[in-house]
Design a protein around this motif. Sequence first.
Motif, PDB file in Angstrom:
ATOM      1  N   HIS A  74      18.698  -0.143   2.216  1.00 41.20           N
ATOM      2  CA  HIS A  74      19.497   0.573   1.235  1.00 41.20           C
ATOM      3  C   HIS A  74      20.227  -0.443   0.369  1.00 41.20           C
ATOM      4  N   ALA A  75      20.209  -0.243  -0.928  1.00 43.76           N
ATOM      5  CA  ALA A  75      20.933  -1.123  -1.847  1.00 43.76           C
ATOM      6  C   ALA A  75      22.171  -0.368  -2.334  1.00 43.76           C
ATOM      7  N   PRO A  76      23.307  -0.564  -1.666  1.00 40.14           N
ATOM      8  CA  PRO A  76      24.509   0.194  -2.020  1.00 40.14           C
ATOM      9  C   PRO A  76      25.101  -0.245  -3.351  1.00 40.14           C
ATOM     10  N   SER A  77      25.748   0.694  -4.007  1.00 47.34           N
ATOM     11  CA  SER A  77      26.442   0.380  -5.257  1.00 47.34           C
ATOM     12  C   SER A  77      27.757  -0.324  -4.934  1.00 47.34           C
ATOM     13  N   LEU A  78      28.324  -0.981  -5.928  1.00 51.91           N
ATOM     14  CA  LEU A  78      29.631  -1.610  -5.742  1.00 51.91           C
ATOM     15  C   LEU A  78      30.684  -0.561  -5.415  1.00 51.91           C
ATOM     16  N   SER A  79      30.564   0.595  -6.027  1.00 48.84           N
ATOM     17  CA  SER A  79      31.504   1.686  -5.753  1.00 48.84           C
ATOM     18  C   SER A  79      31.468   2.081  -4.273  1.00 48.84           C
ATOM     19  N   THR A  80      30.280   2.194  -3.718  1.00 47.27           N
ATOM     20  CA  THR A  80      30.142   2.545  -2.299  1.00 47.27           C
ATOM     21  C   THR A  80      30.712   1.440  -1.424  1.00 47.27           C
ATOM     22  N   LYS A  82      33.066  -0.647  -2.206  1.00 45.61           N
ATOM     23  CA  LYS A  82      34.536  -0.597  -2.327  1.00 45.61           C
ATOM     24  C   LYS A  82      35.105   0.490  -1.429  1.00 45.61           C
TER      25      LYS A  82
END
Length: 100
Positions: A74-80, A82
């Motif tokens: 999974h490539a998480p977003s920066l928002s996730t 944070k």
Amino acid sequence: MKHQPVKHDHKAFIERARKRKGFSENYDNLEIEYQVADQLLKARARAGLTQDAVAELMGTTKSAISRLEAAGKHAPSLSTLKRYAHAVGCKLEVRLVPEK
């Protein structure tokens, strides 16, 4: 819920795994993903939280946290990232380090 970590000797695990054909190349190609997953797991352990507890704090599901903590899947977003950091009592820092 209090997290009870399972003892795991990661260095010994990697040493054994590197003996398997193709492991080293694939592992090395995912180095940053494994580093992120390692940081997530260590932060959650320091906070004494289960995946269920982090999921509740983030307003998501345990399976989403499991995917987030699984390197390379999974490539998480920066928002996730944070939100995860906040849930485990950390702040997220992203750095670009010059190559040698």
